[in-house]
Design a protein around this motif. Structure first.
Motif, PDB file in Angstrom:
ATOM      1  N   VAL A  14       0.830  -1.207   0.000  1.00 50.41           N
ATOM      2  CA  VAL A  14       0.000   0.000   0.000  1.00 50.41           C
ATOM      3  C   VAL A  14       0.870   1.265   0.000  1.00 50.41           C
ATOM      4  N   ARG A  63      -4.963   3.237   1.795  1.00 52.76           N
ATOM      5  CA  ARG A  63      -5.229   1.798   1.678  1.00 52.76           C
ATOM      6  C   ARG A  63      -4.583   0.983   2.793  1.00 52.76           C
ATOM      7  N   SER A  64      -3.902   1.653   3.717  1.00 55.11           N
ATOM      8  CA  SER A  64      -3.257   0.929   4.817  1.00 55.11           C
ATOM      9  C   SER A  64      -4.227   0.773   5.979  1.00 55.11           C
ATOM     10  N   SER A 101      -2.405  -7.646   2.087  1.00 57.19           N
ATOM     11  CA  SER A 101      -3.358  -6.678   1.557  1.00 57.19           C
ATOM     12  C   SER A 101      -4.297  -7.328   0.550  1.00 57.19           C
ATOM     13  N   ILE A 104      -6.934  -4.166  -4.688  1.00 59.63           N
ATOM     14  CA  ILE A 104      -7.482  -2.811  -4.582  1.00 59.63           C
ATOM     15  C   ILE A 104      -7.919  -2.328  -5.956  1.00 59.63           C
ATOM     16  N   CYS A 107      -7.441   3.208  -8.836  1.00 59.15           N
ATOM     17  CA  CYS A 107      -7.680   4.487  -8.156  1.00 59.15           C
ATOM     18  C   CYS A 107      -8.044   5.579  -9.172  1.00 59.15           C
ATOM     19  N   THR A 130       1.060   2.734  -6.534  1.00 58.75           N
ATOM     20  CA  THR A 130       1.267   2.296  -5.159  1.00 58.75           C
ATOM     21  C   THR A 130      -0.052   2.154  -4.404  1.00 58.75           C
ATOM     22  N   ALA A 131      -1.067   2.906  -4.824  1.00 56.48           N
ATOM     23  CA  ALA A 131      -2.338   2.926  -4.089  1.00 56.48           C
ATOM     24  C   ALA A 131      -3.399   2.004  -4.672  1.00 56.48           C
ATOM     25  N   CYS A 132      -3.097   1.260  -5.734  1.00 60.40           N
ATOM     26  CA  CYS A 132      -4.133   0.409  -6.319  1.00 60.40           C
ATOM     27  C   CYS A 132      -3.525  -0.758  -7.089  1.00 60.40           C
ATOM     28  N   ARG A 135      -3.114  -7.475  -5.408  1.00 60.87           N
ATOM     29  CA  ARG A 135      -2.246  -7.743  -4.261  1.00 60.87           C
ATOM     30  C   ARG A 135      -2.282  -9.244  -3.945  1.00 60.87           C
TER      31      ARG A 135
END
Length: 684
Positions: A14, A63-64, A101, A104, A107, A130-132, A135
């Motif tokens: 994340v 997302r953490s 995780s 995701i 984003c 990094t945010a989507c 995983r």
């Protein structure tokens, strides 16, 4: 000033390490950060350590999920060599709690780049940051680094590698990073097309009323135009799914609001990082005219399961700008997006499975070479009293743990139920739940359960010291549990089905005092050898007492009785009225079944052939549904009960007057005294 900081929770995959480095540079902190498998470890020096520590939970990546932070002042000798920089160092695995995780959804930033002609990832079907992005479904082992994912097979190009190592980039340490010059590429399994040509071919097939299978994050979907009655009907025939509702994917929230009633708070859930399927009430008409939704999507059902595009491929299916001048019809705004599997089997996740099981059901298969390591079907949710209500917890949520009211000093594998299976791995006070597996009657689902269980054991580094399964002696999940227990040399314990339901409600609500548990269900093997399903239990975590239940009735016909509600209806009428002639007259009036079938049912009841006493609320609803002429039989689990519910809701809406409702209920009670009074078991 120096400090060692350990952060536990969803802090891998994340962008947590890049976030820590940026934060450290802001507060002029030097030191290191690395993944330890079960936590992120920070060694920090600086004058502003308290500010740095305070900012971590406040500014952590969206997302953490930080569960706890531990700090200590290490010996100078344990500290890394002093440096003028703050570095992300190589991950060093260490035993402890592991937090994987979930996958995701794409984003908003990546979605904007996807349709930006000036961006180098323009129309890239695997854009992520990094945010989507994926995983759990691409992960081989922890800690989460590219080499330990199925993206390790795709070397980064120079530009991607530059972004991956540049702290100013949104893709700094984004493990699935790739672009149009590197990474996976789309291809067809039936046709020769690849890349954008493959995508365009699939779009054209859908617009012409075709059916396609599409590989997603956790498996394949079967897809067609959700406004085309003929296409939806054909998919139903090919999938052998005559009535069970299909989930749909809608182009955007504007389409969702136009076609469905959207309760307060639902939009935030639908557009968030999980993007589950959400059950919404359908609109028959709206300002733009009649609904475009095919009635065949959810026959006789006032609701529809809706989700928004959550991968770049889904987004490109709906809007591919290079085709704007195409002579083809406009792309539908609603697509069927149902699990790609044959009836009763788990969702397909490999090309081989898709070619074997899905090819006969579709005109084309759109796939890619990024391997799926574990199946993850879509999560399904509803809204109850303006709050989200989980129905199926899978993609976007699994394997996030739920925290139990107390910590346990042993690890346990709960193998899960026979229907709608999900298993759990317990360690300490954390219960890690798997993605949705499916119904265990099919041997392919049993194999999927065994593979997923072995993989999650390895990823989460949990070695069970006991296995727990259902009390039913003939469930496939019980066979799996006993086999695993024997292989591992650990005990296998059995728990009554409805007691387990009550315990799960207690755990979910972090309740540890005794409760009155009401468990209304389909069927479960009781401690007395009969079938339970409508129980009132006095329970705590140690034991339960069956205080009350639905008045027992004879369930005749074995497995057939769970599919054919008319059998339950005949049995209940015969049990209540005791008079064959009167029962036959009632059966004929209600047109429940043939005279011959009725005679066979009553003969089986008299002789107790293939018959067992039952308190199943599910079967009770099936019987009432048959008596009222709503559904005499079901093509999927729960169909008759659902139809009964929808009919009752429609009646209630039509007759808002409470007196009308009470009069109808009184008349029902006079004609059919089957209200199933509660038996107090203490009186026996």
């Amino acid at each position: 000033n120096r400090m060692r900081i350990r952060i536990y929770g969803i802090v891998q995959g994340v962008g947590f390490r890049p976030f820590i480095r940026k934060l450290a540079l802001r507060f002029r902190i030097t030191g290191t950060v690395c993944n330890r498998g079960s936590y992120v470890e920070i060694y920090a020096r600086g004058e502003r350590l308290s500010e740095f520590l305070e900012a971590i939970p406040k500014e952590a990546p969206a997302r953490s999920a930080i569960l706890k932070i531990k700090t200590a002042v290490p010996e100078e000798s344990d500290f890394p060599p002093e440096s003028e920089d703050f570095e992300i160092i190589e991950s060093a695995k260490e035993e402890g709690m592991v937090f994987v995780s979930p996958d995701i959804a794409t984003c908003p930033d990546c979605e904007r780049e996807l349709f930006d002609p000036a961006n180098r990832r323009y129309l890239h079907p695997f854009i992520n940051c990094t945010a989507c992005g994926p995983r759990l479904t691409i992960l081989d082992s922890m800690p989460y680094d590219r080499v330990r994912t199925s993206m390790g097979e795709f070397p980064m190009c120079e530009d991607c590698n530059r972004e991956y190592t540049d702290i100013r980039s949104r893709r700094y340490h984004a493990q699935p990073i790739c672009c149009n010059d590197c990474g996976p590429e789309l291809y067809l399994l039936k046709g020769p097309e690849t890349g954008k040509d493959a995508l365009i071919q699939v779009r054209n097939l859908i617009r012409r009323g075709g059916i396609v299978a599409i590989k997603g994050i956790g498996g394949f979907h079967l897809c067609c135009d959700g406004s085309n009655d003929e296409a939806v009907g054909r998919l139903r025939r090919l999938k052998n799914r005559p009535f069970k509702p299909f989930a749909v994917m809608m182009r955007d929230m504007e389409t969702v609001r136009r076609e469905c009633e959207v309760p307060e708070g639902a939009e935030e859930l639908m557009t968030g990082p999980q993007k589950p399927i959400l059950l919404l009430a359908k609109k028959k008409t709206h300002e733009a005219g009649a609904s475009v939704l095919s009635e065949a999507l959810a026959p006789g059902n006032p609701n529809i399961g809706v989700m928004l595009p959550y991968t770049p491929v889904h987004m490109l299916l709906f809007r591919y700008p290079e085709e704007e001048n195409s002579p083809e019809p406009a792309m539908p705004e609603v697509l069927v997006m149902t699990s790609g599997n044959p009836s009763g089997a788990p969702i397909c996740m490999t090309d081989a499975e898709a070619e074997k099981y899905l090819a006969p059901m579709c005109d084309e298969i759109l796939s890619n070479p990024r391997k799926i390591r574990i199946r993850a079907d879509d999560s399904v949710m509803s809204f109850y009293r303006n709050q989200p209500y989980m129905i199926r917890r899978s993609r976007g949520y699994a394997p996030l743990p739920t925290v139990l009211p107390q910590e346990y000093h042993h690890s346990v594998l709960g193998i899960g139920g026979e229907l709608k299976n999900t298993f759990g791995l317990l360690r300490g006070d954390m219960n890690y739940m798997s993605p949705y597996i499916g119904d265990m009657a099919d041997v392919r689902s049993v194999e999927a359960l065994e593979l997923a269980e072995e993989r999650l054991e390895r990823l989460l580094e949990i070695t069970p010291e006991a296995v727990v399964c259902d009390l039913h002696p003939k469930y496939n999940t019980g066979e799996v549990a006993r086999k695993l227990a024997e292989e591992k040399g650990i005990p296998c314990m059995e728990v009554q089905h409805h007691y387990a339901h009550v315990l799960s409600c207690m755990a979910e609500n972090e309740w540890d005092a005794p409760v009155i548990g009401v468990s209304f269900d389909g069927t479960g093997f009781g401690t007395d050898g009969t079938i339970w399903g409508g129980e009132i239990l006095l329970a705590d975590y140690k034991a339960f007492q069956r205080f009350g239940c639905i008045t027992p009735f004879l369930q005749i016909g074995g497995d057939a009785s769970s599919r054919e509600g008319w059998r339950i209806a005949v049995s209940m009428l015969y049990g209540q009225m005791k008079d064959r002639a009167a029962v036959m007259t009632m059966i004929e009036k209600l047109n429940l079944c043939s005279v011959q079938d009725a005679k066979v049912q009553m003969a089986m009841a008299d002789r107790k052939i293939n018959a067992v006493m039952s308190t199943s609320a599910g079967r009770l609803f099936d019987g009432v549904s048959a008596i009222l002429g709503i559904r005499k039989a079901s093509t999927f689990e729960g169909e008759a009960s659902m139809a009964l519910e929808f009919t009752a809701e429609a009646y209630e809406k039509k007759h808002q007057n409470a007196g009308d409702l009470q009069h109808a209920m009184d008349e029902m009670q006079k004609q059919f005294p089957l209200a199933a009074c509660i038996d107090n078991k203490e009186s026996e």
